[in-house]
Scaffold this motif. Sequence first.
Motif, PDB file in Angstrom:
ATOM      1  N   ALA A  31       0.829  -1.205   0.000  1.00 53.47           N
ATOM      2  CA  ALA A  31       0.000   0.000   0.000  1.00 53.47           C
ATOM      3  C   ALA A  31       0.865   1.257   0.000  1.00 53.47           C
ATOM      4  O   ALA A  31       0.577   2.228  -0.710  1.00 53.47           O
ATOM      5  N   GLU A  32       1.948   1.233   0.778  1.00 50.81           N
ATOM      6  CA  GLU A  32       2.861   2.388   0.806  1.00 50.81           C
ATOM      7  C   GLU A  32       3.527   2.583  -0.557  1.00 50.81           C
ATOM      8  O   GLU A  32       3.625   3.701  -1.048  1.00 50.81           O
ATOM      9  N   GLU A  33       3.990   1.486  -1.159  1.00 49.85           N
ATOM     10  CA  GLU A  33       4.633   1.577  -2.467  1.00 49.85           C
ATOM     11  C   GLU A  33       3.628   2.045  -3.529  1.00 49.85           C
ATOM     12  O   GLU A  33       3.946   2.878  -4.371  1.00 49.85           O
ATOM     13  N   LEU A  37       3.891   5.408  -5.800  1.00 49.91           N
ATOM     14  CA  LEU A  37       3.843   5.349  -7.263  1.00 49.91           C
ATOM     15  C   LEU A  37       2.727   6.233  -7.813  1.00 49.91           C
ATOM     16  O   LEU A  37       2.908   6.905  -8.836  1.00 49.91           O
ATOM     17  N   CYS A  38       1.595   6.246  -7.139  1.00 51.57           N
ATOM     18  CA  CYS A  38       0.478   7.103  -7.572  1.00 51.57           C
ATOM     19  C   CYS A  38       0.849   8.575  -7.508  1.00 51.57           C
ATOM     20  O   CYS A  38       0.523   9.354  -8.416  1.00 51.57           O
ATOM     21  N   GLU A  39       1.547   8.965  -6.416  1.00 52.82           N
ATOM     22  CA  GLU A  39       1.992  10.363  -6.292  1.00 52.82           C
ATOM     23  C   GLU A  39       2.939  10.733  -7.420  1.00 52.82           C
ATOM     24  O   GLU A  39       2.833  11.808  -8.019  1.00 52.82           O
ATOM     25  N   GLY A  45       6.122  11.899 -12.892  1.00 59.99           N
ATOM     26  CA  GLY A  45       7.496  11.560 -12.557  1.00 59.99           C
ATOM     27  C   GLY A  45       7.809  10.077 -12.604  1.00 59.99           C
ATOM     28  O   GLY A  45       8.827   9.652 -12.062  1.00 59.99           O
ATOM     29  N   LEU A  46       6.961   9.289 -13.252  1.00 63.73           N
ATOM     30  CA  LEU A  46       7.205   7.847 -13.309  1.00 63.73           C
ATOM     31  C   LEU A  46       7.992   7.475 -14.561  1.00 63.73           C
ATOM     32  O   LEU A  46       7.700   7.943 -15.652  1.00 63.73           O
ATOM     33  N   PHE A  57       0.215  -3.359  -9.781  1.00 68.56           N
ATOM     34  CA  PHE A  57      -0.620  -3.093  -8.613  1.00 68.56           C
ATOM     35  C   PHE A  57      -2.082  -2.920  -9.015  1.00 68.56           C
ATOM     36  O   PHE A  57      -2.988  -3.419  -8.343  1.00 68.56           O
ATOM     37  N   ASP A  58      -2.324  -2.190 -10.106  1.00 66.40           N
ATOM     38  CA  ASP A  58      -3.701  -1.982 -10.560  1.00 66.40           C
ATOM     39  C   ASP A  58      -4.361  -3.314 -10.908  1.00 66.40           C
ATOM     40  O   ASP A  58      -5.530  -3.532 -10.601  1.00 66.40           O
ATOM     41  N   ALA A  59      -3.612  -4.213 -11.535  1.00 67.82           N
ATOM     42  CA  ALA A  59      -4.158  -5.528 -11.868  1.00 67.82           C
ATOM     43  C   ALA A  59      -4.447  -6.317 -10.588  1.00 67.82           C
ATOM     44  O   ALA A  59      -5.465  -7.007 -10.494  1.00 67.82           O
ATOM     45  N   LYS A  60      -3.569  -6.190  -9.607  1.00 64.53           N
ATOM     46  CA  LYS A  60      -3.750  -6.910  -8.343  1.00 64.53           C
ATOM     47  C   LYS A  60      -4.957  -6.372  -7.570  1.00 64.53           C
ATOM     48  O   LYS A  60      -5.596  -7.107  -6.824  1.00 64.53           O
ATOM     49  N   ARG A  61      -5.264  -5.088  -7.776  1.00 62.34           N
ATOM     50  CA  ARG A  61      -6.365  -4.450  -7.061  1.00 62.34           C
ATOM     51  C   ARG A  61      -7.680  -4.479  -7.840  1.00 62.34           C
ATOM     52  O   ARG A  61      -8.665  -3.886  -7.426  1.00 62.34           O
ATOM     53  N   ALA A  62      -7.713  -5.175  -8.965  1.00 61.31           N
ATOM     54  CA  ALA A  62      -8.942  -5.250  -9.757  1.00 61.31           C
ATOM     55  C   ALA A  62     -10.038  -5.925  -8.933  1.00 61.31           C
ATOM     56  O   ALA A  62      -9.793  -6.962  -8.309  1.00 61.31           O
ATOM     57  N   PRO A  63     -11.229  -5.333  -8.907  1.00 63.36           N
ATOM     58  CA  PRO A  63     -12.319  -5.933  -8.120  1.00 63.36           C
ATOM     59  C   PRO A  63     -12.661  -7.344  -8.601  1.00 63.36           C
ATOM     60  O   PRO A  63     -12.718  -7.600  -9.802  1.00 63.36           O
ATOM     61  N   VAL A  64     -12.866  -8.241  -7.645  1.00 63.31           N
ATOM     62  CA  VAL A  64     -13.228  -9.626  -7.936  1.00 63.31           C
ATOM     63  C   VAL A  64     -14.284 -10.084  -6.937  1.00 63.31           C
ATOM     64  O   VAL A  64     -14.363  -9.579  -5.825  1.00 63.31           O
TER      65      VAL A  64
END
Length: 132
Positions: A31-33, A37-39, A45-46, A57-64
Amino acid sequence: MSRLDHRVDWSEKDKLTRLYPQVPDLSEDEAEEYDALCELANADGLDEEGHAKLETFDAKRAPVLSPEQRGAAGGFVFVGHDGELQFEMGFVRPKDRAEAVESGVIAADRHNSAARFPVKLPRNPPTLRLWW
């Protein structure tokens, strides 16, 4: 029971209890990482590696749907206007509602029109229903 159609009528879905997918939790470190990354992404700046990590991370957080939700619910499969299969998942039939309450997937006292009106499916329902 099946019949091909290009949509699922709201009056059929209204008789069912809808379950909503859940966003999987990240560990504290993840969550911290992710936040960092979002900031960076918001500040443009990425680098390429950062974008790849953010996509992971976005794929890992996809709603299921959780395993408990999948065990209590089913869904609709139909052919869309473009000829492709379409899926709408996460519906609990009235006859499966007690089991879903018992497993903790839905609350017993939750207002739901499905609990008040019996489902009367037509002889040729408008979609192919898959219940897992």
